[in-house]
Every structure is written in structure tokens, then in C-alpha cells.
Motif scaffolding. Structure first.
Motif, short mmCIF file in Angstrom:
data_model
loop_
_atom_site.label_atom_id
_atom_site.label_comp_id
_atom_site.label_asym_id
_atom_site.label_seq_id
_atom_site.Cartn_x
_atom_site.Cartn_y
_atom_site.Cartn_z
N PHE A 17 0.83 -1.20 0.00
CA PHE A 17 0.00 0.00 0.00
C PHE A 17 0.86 1.25 0.00
O PHE A 17 0.59 2.22 -0.72
CB PHE A 17 -0.93 0.02 1.20
N GLY A 18 1.92 1.25 0.80
CA GLY A 18 2.80 2.41 0.86
C GLY A 18 3.44 2.71 -0.49
O GLY A 18 3.60 3.89 -0.86
N GLU A 19 3.79 1.69 -1.26
CA GLU A 19 4.35 1.89 -2.59
C GLU A 19 3.29 2.42 -3.56
O GLU A 19 3.59 3.23 -4.44
CB GLU A 19 4.92 0.57 -3.13
N THR A 40 3.80 -13.13 -6.99
CA THR A 40 4.73 -14.18 -7.40
C THR A 40 5.46 -14.62 -6.14
O THR A 40 5.34 -13.98 -5.09
CB THR A 40 5.75 -13.67 -8.44
N PRO A 41 6.24 -15.70 -6.20
CA PRO A 41 7.00 -16.09 -5.01
C PRO A 41 7.96 -15.01 -4.53
O PRO A 41 8.34 -14.99 -3.35
CB PRO A 41 7.76 -17.34 -5.48
N GLU A 42 8.37 -14.10 -5.42
CA GLU A 42 9.36 -13.07 -5.06
C GLU A 42 8.80 -11.66 -5.01
O GLU A 42 9.55 -10.71 -4.79
CB GLU A 42 10.52 -13.09 -6.07
N SER A 43 7.48 -11.48 -5.20
CA SER A 43 6.96 -10.11 -5.25
C SER A 43 5.47 -10.06 -4.96
O SER A 43 4.76 -11.08 -5.04
CB SER A 43 7.23 -9.49 -6.64
N MET A 44 5.01 -8.84 -4.65
CA MET A 44 3.58 -8.57 -4.51
C MET A 44 3.33 -7.11 -4.84
O MET A 44 4.02 -6.23 -4.33
CB MET A 44 3.06 -8.88 -3.10
N ALA A 45 2.36 -6.85 -5.73
CA ALA A 45 2.02 -5.49 -6.12
C ALA A 45 0.51 -5.36 -6.19
O ALA A 45 -0.19 -6.28 -6.60
CB ALA A 45 2.65 -5.14 -7.47
#
Length: 226
Positions: free
Chosen positions: A86-88, A212-217
Motif C-alpha cells: 500500500f505504501g508503494e 509471485t514467489p518473489e513479489s507482490m504489487a
């Protein structure tokens, strides 16, 4: 948001809220669970999970459990991830105007909200809730009773009555929800508090995430049905 130093394992069991046992490359080990919710529908024996190496030699557990595979998709269960995502997202979303200033962890009344956001002399309190429970295409919150969540809603109504912006954001840590609803079966009081909050001027919004296993957006908006 991006994760580094990730490894894939297999879920075995969850002895308590904070610890899970996983198989990592043939070795059975304890890992830290970064979500104190039940996650019973997700953390099932044999489920594929993704872990992040802590890098802290003083810790008893060398890994954090970040995500799990359910029905062919990756679900993020890191309870710190919704606030970070959320901050991003908030600063460039346009929802709070152009170049708002975000202050984490600001108190109002008896509650400490996740964010206080200022833009052009207007201030807003924002509470962020992570959602990991999906049943038949419906995202449900909470997955366990949360008196703290009910209090947050009452305090947001009070903030709105004093002229502040007041927002409750549900960050759905997966994709594919048709809509979000209170989990009436688990905590009906939270659902009633949501209804009163909407009537009291609190803005309710839900958004799914690209995981993904390495990220969330944060991705598209999801309808909220009360």
C-alpha cells in the motif's frame, strides 16, 4: 515490493501460530510464520511454500514463510506485505492527490492507524487489512475474530466525524476474487461495524494483488458487498 533470498519448500505442519515445520531440500526444519491468522485453508500438508532466508544468525529460525500455493496460484501470507505494498501504491494512485506525504503508524483516539496521509492541508487516516481467505471466488475478512478490527472501524467513524478522511483498505493477497465480503460466520460484529463505518463516512476499498514467489504489487479494485 520485492523479496530476495527465496527458497521453495513443502509444508508439513504448524505447531503454533508463529512456527511452521517445512521440508526444505529434504531437511525438516522450523520456520517463522509471518501471519498469526489461521490460514487453515492454505497451510495444508504437502502444500508448496516459499521461504525467505532471514540473514540474522541470532534467530532461532533461519527462514520466514512468505507464500503458499493454492489451486495453482501463489498466495502471499506475509502480514507485513499489505502495508508495504500500500505504501508503494498510495503515492502514485491519485486517490490522495498529487505527491501526498505518508506517515506510518499514527494515533487517533484509542487506535494506532497504519497511515496518516497529508496532501494540500487535508489529512486522512488509513487502516490496511490483509486478506488471504478466498472461498468460491469470494474474499472474506477476517479469518478469525478481531475485536481490534472492530475498534479500528469505530475510531475511523470518529475521525470522519471530525473532518478527517477515513479509509479502510483490504489488500487481497492473491488474484481472482469476484468480490469481498465480511466473514459473517466467523465474526458478525465486524460485518456490522463495516456497515456502520460506510454509513459514517468511512471509505471502504478492496484491491487484489499480483503475486509471485518473489513479489507482490497492488492490482485492480474489487467490489465490496456488505
Amino acid at each position: 515490493m520485492i523479496y530476495t533470498n527465496m527458497a521453495q519448500g513443502e509444508f508439513i505442519s504448524r505447531p503454533n501460530r508463529f512456527i511452521a515445520q517445512v521440508d526444505l531440500a529434504g531437511e525438516r526444519m522450523d520456520v517463522h510464520v509471518k501471519n498469526t491468522g489461521r490460514c487453515a485453508e492454505l497451510l495444508t500438508q504437502g502444500a508448496r511454500v516459499w521461504l525467505q532466508r532471514s540473514g540474522n544468525p541470532k534467530r532461532k529460525t533461519g527462514y520466514d514463510l512468505i507464500a503458499v500455493e493454492k489451486d495453482g496460484q501463489v498466495v502471499n501470507i506475509d502480514s507485513a506485505a499489505p502495508n508495504a505494498a500500500f505504501g508503494e501504491w498510495a503515492g502514485q494512485s491519485g486517490l490522495f492527490g498529487c505527491k501526498p506525504i505518508l506517515y506510518p503508524e499514527r494515533r487517533f483516539g484509542a487506535s494506532r492507524f497504519d497511515f496518516y496521509i497529508e496532501q494540500g492541508g487535508v489529512g486522512s487516516f488509513v487502516e490496511v487489512k490483509g486478506v488471504t481467505l478466498l472461498r468460491e471466488g469470494v474474499a472474506l475478512f477476517p479469518d478469525a475474530p478481531t475485536e481490534r478490527g472492530v475498534r479500528h472501524l469505530h475510531e475511523l467513524v470518529a475521525a470522519a466525524a471530525q473532518g478527517y478522511g477515513a479509509y479502510l483498505f483490504f489488500i487481497i493477497q492473491l488474484r481472482g476474487a469476484r468480490y469481498l465480503s465480511p466473514n459473517w460466520e466467523t465474526h458478525p460484529a465486524f460485518g456490522e461495524a463495516m456497515r456502520k463505518a460506510r454509513e459514517g463516512g468511512v471509505h471502504l476499498q478492496a484491491r487484489e494483488c499480483i503475486v509471485t514467489p518473489e513479489s507482490m504489487a497492488i492490482g485492480r479494485e474489487v467490489e465490496i458487498l456488505l
